[in-house]
Design a protein around this motif. Structure first.
Motif, PDB file in Angstrom:
ATOM      1  N   ALA A 204       0.877  -1.184   0.000  1.00 53.96           N
ATOM      2  CA  ALA A 204       0.000   0.000   0.000  1.00 53.96           C
ATOM      3  C   ALA A 204       0.907   1.224   0.000  1.00 53.96           C
ATOM      4  CB  ALA A 204      -0.914   0.005   1.232  1.00 53.96           C
ATOM      5  N   ASP A 205       0.618   2.184  -0.873  1.00 53.73           N
ATOM      6  CA  ASP A 205       1.495   3.356  -0.936  1.00 53.73           C
ATOM      7  C   ASP A 205       1.200   4.322   0.208  1.00 53.73           C
ATOM      8  OD1 ASP A 205      -0.766   4.864  -1.628  1.00 53.73           O
ATOM      9  OD2 ASP A 205      -0.288   4.888  -3.764  1.00 53.73           O
ATOM     10  N   GLY A 206       2.010   5.377   0.284  1.00 54.75           N
ATOM     11  CA  GLY A 206       1.873   6.322   1.386  1.00 54.75           C
ATOM     12  C   GLY A 206       0.574   7.079   1.397  1.00 54.75           C
ATOM     13  N   ILE A 207      -0.012   7.295   0.215  1.00 51.93           N
ATOM     14  CA  ILE A 207      -1.294   8.007   0.154  1.00 51.93           C
ATOM     15  C   ILE A 207      -2.401   7.164   0.776  1.00 51.93           C
ATOM     16  CG2 ILE A 207      -3.053   8.964  -1.375  1.00 51.93           C
ATOM     17  CD1 ILE A 207      -0.831   9.709  -3.309  1.00 51.93           C
ATOM     18  N   GLU A 208      -2.470   5.896   0.369  1.00 51.89           N
ATOM     19  CA  GLU A 208      -3.486   5.010   0.934  1.00 51.89           C
ATOM     20  C   GLU A 208      -3.248   4.803   2.432  1.00 51.89           C
ATOM     21  OE1 GLU A 208      -6.850   2.514   1.085  1.00 51.89           O
ATOM     22  OE2 GLU A 208      -6.172   4.091  -0.272  1.00 51.89           O
ATOM     23  N   ALA A 209      -1.987   4.645   2.819  1.00 51.42           N
ATOM     24  CA  ALA A 209      -1.678   4.479   4.240  1.00 51.42           C
ATOM     25  C   ALA A 209      -2.100   5.707   5.037  1.00 51.42           C
ATOM     26  CB  ALA A 209      -0.179   4.222   4.421  1.00 51.42           C
ATOM     27  N   THR A 210      -1.823   6.874   4.490  1.00 52.64           N
ATOM     28  CA  THR A 210      -2.220   8.115   5.167  1.00 52.64           C
ATOM     29  C   THR A 210      -3.727   8.183   5.340  1.00 52.64           C
ATOM     30  OG1 THR A 210      -0.317   9.341   4.313  1.00 52.64           O
ATOM     31  CG2 THR A 210      -2.228  10.636   4.990  1.00 52.64           C
ATOM     32  N   ARG A 211      -4.453   7.852   4.283  1.00 63.61           N
ATOM     33  CA  ARG A 211      -5.921   7.913   4.341  1.00 63.61           C
ATOM     34  C   ARG A 211      -6.466   6.982   5.430  1.00 63.61           C
ATOM     35  NH1 ARG A 211      -6.585   6.779  -0.475  1.00 63.61           N
ATOM     36  NH2 ARG A 211      -6.801   8.901  -1.280  1.00 63.61           N
ATOM     37  N   LEU A 212      -5.936   5.767   5.474  1.00 59.90           N
ATOM     38  CA  LEU A 212      -6.433   4.785   6.439  1.00 59.90           C
ATOM     39  C   LEU A 212      -6.028   5.133   7.865  1.00 59.90           C
ATOM     40  CD1 LEU A 212      -5.749   1.524   4.387  1.00 59.90           C
ATOM     41  CD2 LEU A 212      -7.970   2.598   4.844  1.00 59.90           C
ATOM     42  N   ILE A 213      -4.801   5.617   8.031  1.00 55.21           N
ATOM     43  CA  ILE A 213      -4.339   6.002   9.371  1.00 55.21           C
ATOM     44  C   ILE A 213      -5.147   7.168   9.900  1.00 55.21           C
ATOM     45  CG2 ILE A 213      -2.406   7.030  10.645  1.00 55.21           C
ATOM     46  CD1 ILE A 213      -0.544   5.319   8.846  1.00 55.21           C
ATOM     47  N   ARG A 214      -5.363   8.166   9.064  1.00 57.11           N
ATOM     48  CA  ARG A 214      -6.114   9.343   9.508  1.00 57.11           C
ATOM     49  C   ARG A 214      -7.577   9.000   9.787  1.00 57.11           C
ATOM     50  NH1 ARG A 214      -5.024  13.535  11.773  1.00 57.11           N
ATOM     51  NH2 ARG A 214      -6.284  14.909  10.491  1.00 57.11           N
ATOM     52  N   ALA A 215      -8.132   8.061   9.031  1.00 54.41           N
ATOM     53  CA  ALA A 215      -9.516   7.654   9.264  1.00 54.41           C
ATOM     54  C   ALA A 215      -9.666   6.933  10.599  1.00 54.41           C
ATOM     55  CB  ALA A 215      -9.991   6.754   8.124  1.00 54.41           C
TER      56      ALA A 215
END
Length: 218
Positions: free
Chosen positions: A63-74
């Motif tokens: 999973a790239d950093g964008i997807e990881a960021t989205r999931l972590i922030r959610a």
């Protein structure tokens, strides 16, 4: 003694990952709680360990950093995310910020800049250089949230100063307003523009035309 800022480092290059962890771990007010090599593992461990700050590469396997960021922030609204990039990754920056990243940091940044970045986002500030952001954004798309007509003149002023990289104190001094008043304006801006944080307010300011990206080479 104050509680150290807990940091998770996500980077697929082993040497860089170890270097970042060693750099941050050497600071008395910072603690590296985990090192991971892909975005999926970053999400899994962040959800379990609940770090204060995640420092993540944009391009990673699984999973790239964008997807990881989205999931972590959610999952973790209090966890701040800084994305690492090179200028070759320009097309991904806006997506990362919209996913909820508090800002971005170039991989060739000075070591002290990395340390300062973690402290900056943990303090609630956006890590956005106006010059670098202008270079990265180029032509900006239409705003997704509420239009500029929904903002008061003072709110437009506050938003413009945020986009120019001013700190909270500098905004208060520039406009001659109190901390409480500045906070009230920022809260209203976040609500009206559908933004999560100051990083997304900067994007909104560009989208609404309050500030303009500089031309390349200017």
């Amino acid at each position: 003694m104050s509680v150290p800022v807990r940091v998770l480092v996500a980077e697929d290059q082993a040497l860089l990952r170890a270097s970042l962890a060693a750099l941050l771990g050497a600071e008395p007010d910072l603690e590296v709680v985990a090192q991971v090599a892909d975005g999926a593992e970053a999400v899994r461990l962040a959800t379990r360990l609940r770090p204060d700050v995640v420092l993540t590469d944009i391009r990673m396997p699984v999973a790239d950093g964008i997807e990881a960021t989205r999931l972590i922030r959610a999952a973790l609204s209090d966890t701040r995310v800084i994305v690492l990039t090179m200028f070759e990754d320009d097309e991904y920056i806006l997506g990362a910020l919209r996913a909820g990243a508090a800002g971005f940091l170039l991989k060739d940044a000075e070591p002290q800049a990395v340390v300062d970045a973690v402290r900056t986002v943990h303090a609630g500030q956006a890590l956005l250089s106006p010059q670098a952001l202008a270079r990265l954004l180029g032509p900006v798309p239409p705003a997704r949230g509420g239009g500029i007509e929904g903002l008061t003149p003072r709110q437009r002023e506050v938003l413009t100063l945020i986009a120019r990289g001013m700190s909270n104190t500098e905004i208060e001094e520039e406009l001659g307003i109190t901390r409480a008043t500045r906070r009230s304006h920022v809260t209203a801006l976040l609500s009206r523009l559908g933004a999560r944080d100051r990083a997304q307010l900067v994007i909104a300011a560009y989208e609404l035309g309050l500030v303009r990206p500089a031309q390349q080479g200017s």
